[in-house]
Every structure is written in C-alpha cells, then in structure tokens.
Design a protein around this motif. Sequence first.
Motif, PDB file in Angstrom:
ATOM      1  N   LEU A  48       0.807  -1.117  -0.361  1.00 38.32           N
ATOM      2  CA  LEU A  48      -0.385   0.130  -0.082  1.00 38.32           C
ATOM      3  C   LEU A  48       0.984   1.122   0.500  1.00 38.32           C
ATOM      4  CD1 LEU A  48      -3.178  -0.405   2.406  1.00 38.32           C
ATOM      5  CD2 LEU A  48      -2.635  -0.859   0.434  1.00 38.32           C
ATOM      6  N   ALA A  49       1.516   1.286   0.862  1.00 38.19           N
ATOM      7  CA  ALA A  49       2.668   2.064   1.483  1.00 38.19           C
ATOM      8  C   ALA A  49       3.675   3.189  -0.186  1.00 38.19           C
ATOM      9  CB  ALA A  49       4.002   2.413   1.790  1.00 38.19           C
ATOM     10  N   SER A  50       4.123   1.672  -0.849  1.00 39.19           N
ATOM     11  CA  SER A  50       4.983   1.880  -2.231  1.00 39.19           C
ATOM     12  C   SER A  50       4.102   1.673  -3.601  1.00 39.19           C
ATOM     13  CB  SER A  50       5.966   0.411  -2.050  1.00 39.19           C
ATOM     14  OG  SER A  50       4.958  -0.101  -2.537  1.00 39.19           O
ATOM     15  N   GLU A  51       3.109   2.334  -3.205  1.00 39.67           N
ATOM     16  CA  GLU A  51       2.335   2.027  -4.411  1.00 39.67           C
ATOM     17  C   GLU A  51       1.368   3.485  -4.043  1.00 39.67           C
ATOM     18  OE1 GLU A  51       1.931   0.570  -7.639  1.00 39.67           O
ATOM     19  OE2 GLU A  51       3.283  -0.362  -6.945  1.00 39.67           O
ATOM     20  N   LEU A  52       1.615   3.827  -2.909  1.00 37.17           N
ATOM     21  CA  LEU A  52       0.846   5.418  -2.305  1.00 37.17           C
ATOM     22  C   LEU A  52       1.945   6.370  -3.224  1.00 37.17           C
ATOM     23  CD1 LEU A  52      -1.193   7.097  -1.819  1.00 37.17           C
ATOM     24  CD2 LEU A  52      -0.636   6.997   0.858  1.00 37.17           C
ATOM     25  N   GLU A  53       3.203   5.693  -2.616  1.00 36.20           N
ATOM     26  CA  GLU A  53       3.854   6.829  -2.732  1.00 36.20           C
ATOM     27  C   GLU A  53       4.314   7.226  -4.484  1.00 36.20           C
ATOM     28  OE1 GLU A  53       6.993   5.628   1.395  1.00 36.20           O
ATOM     29  OE2 GLU A  53       7.421   5.135  -0.810  1.00 36.20           O
ATOM     30  N   LYS A  54       4.647   5.944  -5.322  1.00 36.91           N
ATOM     31  CA  LYS A  54       4.038   6.098  -6.336  1.00 36.91           C
ATOM     32  C   LYS A  54       3.211   6.228  -7.170  1.00 36.91           C
ATOM     33  CE  LYS A  54       6.454   1.159  -7.676  1.00 36.91           C
ATOM     34  NZ  LYS A  54       6.449  -0.097  -7.822  1.00 36.91           N
ATOM     35  N   GLN A  55       2.140   6.509  -7.020  1.00 37.16           N
ATOM     36  CA  GLN A  55       0.607   7.355  -7.235  1.00 37.16           C
ATOM     37  C   GLN A  55       0.506   9.098  -6.856  1.00 37.16           C
ATOM     38  OE1 GLN A  55      -1.831   4.728  -5.278  1.00 37.16           O
ATOM     39  NE2 GLN A  55      -2.208   3.050  -7.035  1.00 37.16           N
ATOM     40  N   LEU A  56       1.033   9.079  -6.211  1.00 38.07           N
ATOM     41  CA  LEU A  56       1.579  10.881  -5.906  1.00 38.07           C
ATOM     42  C   LEU A  56       2.378  11.612  -6.280  1.00 38.07           C
ATOM     43  CD1 LEU A  56       0.564  10.222  -1.437  1.00 38.07           C
ATOM     44  CD2 LEU A  56      -0.748  10.747  -3.421  1.00 38.07           C
ATOM     45  N   ALA A  57       3.390  10.527  -6.553  1.00 35.72           N
ATOM     46  CA  ALA A  57       4.363  11.029  -7.236  1.00 35.72           C
ATOM     47  C   ALA A  57       4.131  11.685  -8.912  1.00 35.72           C
ATOM     48  CB  ALA A  57       6.125  10.445  -6.799  1.00 35.72           C
ATOM     49  N   ALA A  58       3.419  10.759  -9.148  1.00 33.95           N
ATOM     50  CA  ALA A  58       3.044  10.750 -10.846  1.00 33.95           C
ATOM     51  C   ALA A  58       1.617  11.601 -10.369  1.00 33.95           C
ATOM     52  CB  ALA A  58       2.252   9.623 -10.835  1.00 33.95           C
ATOM     53  N   LEU A  59       1.278  12.514  -9.611  1.00 36.58           N
ATOM     54  CA  LEU A  59       0.145  13.436  -9.943  1.00 36.58           C
ATOM     55  C   LEU A  59       0.605  15.045 -10.658  1.00 36.58           C
ATOM     56  CD1 LEU A  59      -2.206  12.666  -6.559  1.00 36.58           C
ATOM     57  CD2 LEU A  59      -2.543  11.540  -9.496  1.00 36.58           C
ATOM     58  N   ASP A  60      -0.189  15.765 -10.880  1.00 35.62           N
ATOM     59  CA  ASP A  60       0.689  17.031 -11.619  1.00 35.62           C
ATOM     60  C   ASP A  60       0.297  17.925 -10.340  1.00 35.62           C
ATOM     61  OD1 ASP A  60      -2.399  16.891 -11.766  1.00 35.62           O
ATOM     62  OD2 ASP A  60      -2.171  17.608 -14.189  1.00 35.62           O
ATOM     63  N   PHE A  61      -0.321  17.709  -9.111  1.00 31.43           N
ATOM     64  CA  PHE A  61      -0.682  18.131  -7.556  1.00 31.43           C
ATOM     65  C   PHE A  61      -0.631  17.777  -7.009  1.00 31.43           C
ATOM     66  CE2 PHE A  61      -4.718  16.280  -8.393  1.00 31.43           C
ATOM     67  CZ  PHE A  61      -5.372  15.456  -7.091  1.00 31.43           C
ATOM     68  N   GLU A  62      -0.028  18.056  -6.167  1.00 29.77           N
ATOM     69  CA  GLU A  62       0.052  18.056  -4.374  1.00 29.77           C
ATOM     70  C   GLU A  62      -1.454  17.647  -3.732  1.00 29.77           C
ATOM     71  OE1 GLU A  62       3.024  18.309  -0.735  1.00 29.77           O
ATOM     72  OE2 GLU A  62       3.026  19.438  -1.940  1.00 29.77           O
ATOM     73  N   PRO A  63      -2.029  16.699  -3.513  1.00 30.51           N
ATOM     74  CA  PRO A  63      -3.150  16.577  -2.472  1.00 30.51           C
ATOM     75  C   PRO A  63      -3.035  17.613  -1.214  1.00 30.51           C
ATOM     76  CG  PRO A  63      -3.159  14.221  -3.531  1.00 30.51           C
ATOM     77  CD  PRO A  63      -1.321  15.274  -3.658  1.00 30.51           C
ATOM     78  N   GLU A  64      -3.986  18.019  -0.337  1.00 27.07           N
ATOM     79  CA  GLU A  64      -3.788  18.561   0.793  1.00 27.07           C
ATOM     80  C   GLU A  64      -4.328  17.483   1.820  1.00 27.07           C
ATOM     81  OE1 GLU A  64      -5.668  22.890   0.724  1.00 27.07           O
ATOM     82  OE2 GLU A  64      -5.928  21.947  -1.757  1.00 27.07           O
ATOM     83  N   VAL A  65      -5.419  16.862   1.242  1.00 29.31           N
ATOM     84  CA  VAL A  65      -5.978  15.451   2.155  1.00 29.31           C
ATOM     85  C   VAL A  65      -6.175  14.382   0.858  1.00 29.31           C
ATOM     86  CG1 VAL A  65      -7.879  14.948   3.765  1.00 29.31           C
ATOM     87  CG2 VAL A  65      -6.981  17.329   3.521  1.00 29.31           C
ATOM     88  N   ILE A  66      -5.526  13.667   2.075  1.00 32.95           N
ATOM     89  CA  ILE A  66      -5.870  11.776   1.125  1.00 32.95           C
ATOM     90  C   ILE A  66      -6.415  10.980   1.633  1.00 32.95           C
ATOM     91  CG2 ILE A  66      -4.550   9.639  -0.046  1.00 32.95           C
ATOM     92  CD1 ILE A  66      -1.670  11.482   0.658  1.00 32.95           C
ATOM     93  N   LEU A  67      -7.587  10.953   1.960  1.00 30.41           N
ATOM     94  CA  LEU A  67      -8.689  10.025   2.414  1.00 30.41           C
ATOM     95  C   LEU A  67      -8.467   8.256   1.480  1.00 30.41           C
ATOM     96  CD1 LEU A  67     -12.304  12.083   1.448  1.00 30.41           C
ATOM     97  CD2 LEU A  67     -10.743  11.813   3.438  1.00 30.41           C
ATOM     98  N   ALA A  68      -8.127   7.223   3.132  1.00 35.56           N
ATOM     99  CA  ALA A  68      -8.342   5.837   2.448  1.00 35.56           C
ATOM    100  C   ALA A  68      -9.770   5.548   3.148  1.00 35.56           C
ATOM    101  CB  ALA A  68      -7.823   5.321   3.583  1.00 35.56           C
TER     102      ALA A  68
END
Length: 363
Positions: A205-225
């Motif tokens: 979960l953590a490694s994929e979340l890191e990759k997915q966040l890095a691939a976004l063209d914006f930085e989320p202020e909040v992340i919901l699980a």
Amino acid sequence: MLCTMTSPTDNTPPSSPAPATTQAVWGDRDTPIGVLLVNLGTPDGTDYWSMRRYLKEFLSDPRVIETNRALWWVILNLVILTIRPGPKGRDYASIWNNERNEGPLLTFTRAQAEKLAPRLSAVDPRIKVDFAMRYGNPSMPSRIKALEAAGCARILVVPLYPQYAAATTATVGDATFDVLKTMRRQPAIRIAPTWQDDPAYIEALASELEKQLAALDFEPEVILASFHGIPKSYVDRGDPYPEHCRQTMDLLRARMGMSAERLRLTFQSRFGREEWLTPYTDETVKALADSGVKRLAILTPGFVSDCLETLEEIGEENREYFMEHGGEQFAALPCLNDRPAGIDVLEAVVRRELGGWMVHDKK
C-alpha cells in the motif's frame, strides 16, 4: 550395473517387488494442492435481468442483510429487485470492460490468479491456482468441485478481503462448507485469515501510494483512505471490521510518515436508513471542499481490485461531489489490482497459509 545374488541358504527374506508404475492416490502427499481466490462478485451483464439475478443472490444472503427475513423478502422482491436493476446496470455500464464484456472485478481477479500461479508453482509444482466469485460467476461451487476433480485433496480458500467482516469474509466460509456438504469426496480445506496488519500488505500500500502521489500533477492537501462501510449494528454485535480498518490505517500512516489529519479514514457505500460506520466518505468529501480544500486524493485500501465501488462511486460520484462544492483537483487512486506489489501480497498470504502442505518450499 551391480547385482547381488542370494544363496539358497540365506535366511534373509526376499524384498517385495517394486510396482511397475507409481500412481498417486487421491489424498496422499503427491496429489495437487488447490488455491482458490474468492472475490465478491459481478453481474454477467449490465442489462436488467443480469443485474436482477446478481442483486437477488447478493442481497438474499442473511450475512449481508441482517434483518427480519420475511420483511426483507417483501422489500427485496417487491421493491428493490423491481426498481434497482435498471439504475445499477447503468452504473456498471459506465465502468464495464467492453473489450471482454465483463466487469473489471472479474478482469482483475482473473489476472491476479494468472500471475500468482507461476510464482507458486515455482515453489511447489503441485499447486493449482483458480478463482471464483462469491456471488455470480464463476461460482464457488463450480470451482471448488473443479479443483477436487483435478485431484486437489487440499484446498486453500483465500477471501480477497484484507479486513474481516461477517458480510464478506464469513460468507466465503459459509459458501465453502455448503459446497462440502454436497461432496462425497471432501478435500481438506483451509480458509485464509485476513491480512490487515501483514507487513507485505502495508508495504505494498505504501510503496504504491508513494508512486501514485509522485505521478500526480498536483499535491493533495488531504488524502482519504475510503473503506467499504457496514451498519453500526453489525459492529455492536461483535464484528471486528472497524478495528481492522483502523489497524491498517495506523500502520500505513506510520510507514508513510503522515498524520491522521493528512491521511484520513472514511467509510463509503452505505445503503438504507440505518446508521453505518462513520465518517462517511461522501459527506467528508463535500465538507472538505466546503472548508476550502482544493486538492484531494482518495485511495481504497480495503479493495484488492478496482470495481464499481472504486471506479464509479469514488472515481465518478465523489469526484462530482468535490467539484460541485468548490474543489479543483481530484484523484481516485487505483487499487493494487494485478500489479507486482499486489501479487506480492497474495503470494505472501498464500505461502504463509500453506505451511505444512508445501513440501518443496525453496525459501
């Protein structure tokens, strides 16, 4: 080749002749081992009657709807199965895999089984991997019987739910033993427990979340699980599901170095008027946008595969809620699906639970 002759006066009894051929007997150590991945299910099509059949099977399970059976029969058959198949079919049509004419849950579950199989056969060539749906097709009875017919005297059933709930995990056990009741030659059965705190799962979960966040063209202020919700009354009766979700979240936050304010736990998919686990995902999404949050991402760690609840409910409905209330950038992050990290988790769970059955473990 050397031969040893025995004299007529030798008192050593002659050895029994070896059989001409060696044939495995069902149930011995050389017979195949079955691994059956079981996901929730999917309708056969998006048309009215396919949806009706699927909803009837799903919503008739007393584990899913815990209420007065006679009253529920009336509500289900005279109201829900008349009204809901049409709209639900349109929801499924929006995420349907048209190339294979099937729901994405079926596509991903098949792929998971296909990618897990060679990993396990490399450990023990006797292992056969198959998959089934708790509701819909391929059915659990058909696949359990197919594994037994293929010679599997031992079968590990793996409910594809990281966190335990009676409405999901327990129904797999119910269906498994219902099948066994009909079988003359019953295989030995194990049902894999949940893996809400398994290190392989948290790392995936953590490694994929890191990759997915890095691939976004914006930085989320909040992340919901966002996890699938259940009625609060089920928890009052002893269901451990919310504790499992919180355990997963505590470990994921620690691994990501995120606070509970940045990485928040919510629950989705409530149905009916009864109170469900809170906070609700849809209400949280609206409230965040109303409070001025402009950038939001949602992951769904309780689902091993993308499906209606992740693709349509999160990816479409909740995106719309966020934008309507003033949000600007939104991302619905994909599940682990059949990516290597997701297969790593399934392999870890299966190998853990096959202890004592596998005789050629190389690790």
